[in-house]
Design an enzyme around this catalytic site. Structure first.
Site, mmCIF file in Angstrom:
data_model
loop_
_atom_site.group_PDB
_atom_site.id
_atom_site.type_symbol
_atom_site.label_atom_id
_atom_site.label_comp_id
_atom_site.label_asym_id
_atom_site.label_seq_id
_atom_site.Cartn_x
_atom_site.Cartn_y
_atom_site.Cartn_z
ATOM 1 N N GLY A 278 23.980 -22.029 12.829
ATOM 2 C CA GLY A 278 23.418 -22.295 14.153
ATOM 3 C C GLY A 278 22.294 -23.311 14.083
ATOM 4 N N GLY B 8 38.743 -30.986 6.303
ATOM 5 C CA GLY B 8 37.825 -31.598 5.344
ATOM 6 C C GLY B 8 38.120 -33.085 5.203
ATOM 7 N N ALA B 9 38.266 -33.527 3.955
ATOM 8 C CA ALA B 9 38.491 -34.958 3.694
ATOM 9 C C ALA B 9 39.814 -35.456 4.267
ATOM 10 C CB ALA B 9 38.439 -35.208 2.198
ATOM 11 N N GLY C 199 24.451 -36.332 0.886
ATOM 12 C CA GLY C 199 23.144 -35.871 0.405
ATOM 13 C C GLY C 199 23.171 -34.391 0.096
ATOM 14 N N ASP D 108 28.979 -28.188 10.199
ATOM 15 C CA ASP D 108 27.971 -28.021 11.263
ATOM 16 C C ASP D 108 27.682 -29.356 11.944
ATOM 17 O OD1 ASP D 108 27.832 -25.363 10.510
ATOM 18 O OD2 ASP D 108 26.269 -25.764 9.031
ATOM 19 N N THR E 152 27.900 -28.866 1.990
ATOM 20 C CA THR E 152 27.229 -27.839 2.808
ATOM 21 C C THR E 152 26.718 -28.473 4.113
ATOM 22 O OG1 THR E 152 26.415 -26.938 0.727
ATOM 23 C CG2 THR E 152 25.521 -25.974 2.741
ATOM 24 N N GLY F 88 21.564 -22.274 7.872
ATOM 25 C CA GLY F 88 22.184 -21.395 8.874
ATOM 26 C C GLY F 88 23.044 -22.265 9.771
#
Ligand code: RIB
Length: 286
Positions: free
Chosen positions: A40, A209-210, A272, A239, A235, A38
């Site tokens: 948040g 992004g990159a 990871g 965040d 992913t 999530g």
């Protein structure tokens, strides 16, 4: 340094495969995992690992997934006194990782219950925060209410407009910082990105992004490069970026330094599998 994160809490059901399935196809995956997620919750955990005192404001279901995500908050020293248990099930994100990319289907569940009354109940924590972070997996009405509360009380708010909300622009730009990616900036402003950055100097921080991050410093577009690292799973990288930016800016680093710190933190996360597994602790970044 006090950070309050208002936002979504999910359980991520992650499957890895050599390629994405075709429509109507059944195929074998190579691995599957159940991980806390999530946007948040990810931002709250990232900020806590970077040394902030973090309070999460959100909702979970009264179910097994809710217990897993609450335990995860406790293990990461995130205060859950403003997390409410509701009758709806805990939010779930179905994530497929394949072909160096991911696809996500999100079932909002309890996140739809993050409403004005929860903001009112958490008002003391929000007003005492050095910085508040929010994203857009909770109802738009709540986001607008939070934007107004922070603006009226001079509380610094980082709004990560992901996924891009159908919010009116006048409301949107009341946030102290906006952190769209290149797709979200187009959806939100329907104008060329460089013009938008120029119109909102030192306020809109656009991630590529990159390819790094861009903002306008009042005179020119500033580009801050990303760290080039081997990517396992993106992913949660956004965040981590938002949380690290908020923590660094809240600790009075200037904009460019805070963005560079956020890029460094995000570069650890992509190495990871899963959103939170590779989120760095402060010791890894200094
Ligand atoms: O930003 C990554 C997050 O988006 C995942 O953890 C998933 O829960 C979705 O909300």
């Amino acid at each position: 340094m006090k950070v309050v994160v208002v936002g979504s809490i999910n359980l991520d059901l992650v499957v890895q495969a050599d390629r994405f399935p075709k429509v109507g196809e059944t195929m074998f995956g190579t691995d599957s995992k159940m991980l806390p997620g999530g946007k948040g919750a990810n931002q709250a955990v990232a900020a806590a690992r970077l040394g902030a005192e973090v309070t999460m404001v959100g909702c979970v279901g009264n179910d097994a997934y809710g217990e897993i995500v609450l335990k995860n908050f406790q293990e990461n020293q995130v205060d859950v006194s403003c997390v409410k248990k509701v009758a709806e099930p805990t939010g779930v994100a179905y994530i497929t990782i394949a072909e160096n990319d991911n696809s996500i289907i999100l079932v909002q569940g309890a996140n739809a219950c993050v409403d004005r009354s929860l903001i009112d109940d958490s008002k003391a924590q929000i007003l005492a925060a050095d910085i508040v972070i929010t994203q857009c997996e909770i109802p738009l009405d709540t986001i607008e209410y939070l934007i107004d509360l922070c603006a009226e009380n001079d509380v610094c708010l980082v709004l990560n407009p992901a996924p891009a909300p159908e919010i009116d622009r006048a409301h949107l730009v009341k946030a102290t910082f906006l952190t769209p990616n290149e797709i979200e900036i187009n959806q939100l402003f329907e104008q060329e990105a460089e013009l938008v950055l120029q119109k909102y100097p030192n306020q809109i921080i656009m991630t590529y992004g990159a390819n790094g991050v861009r903002y306008h410093d009042g005179e020119k577009i500033v580009e801050i490069s990303s760290y080039q690292v081997p990517v396992v799973d993106t992913t949660g990288a956004g965040d981590t970026f938002n949380a690290a930016f908020a923590v660094a800016f809240g600790q009075k680093q200037d904009l460019a330094a805070a963005i560079d710190f956020a890029n460094l933190a995000a570069s650890k996360t992509v190495q990871g599998l899963g959103a939170q597994s590779a989120m760095p602790r402060i010791e890894e970044l200094v």
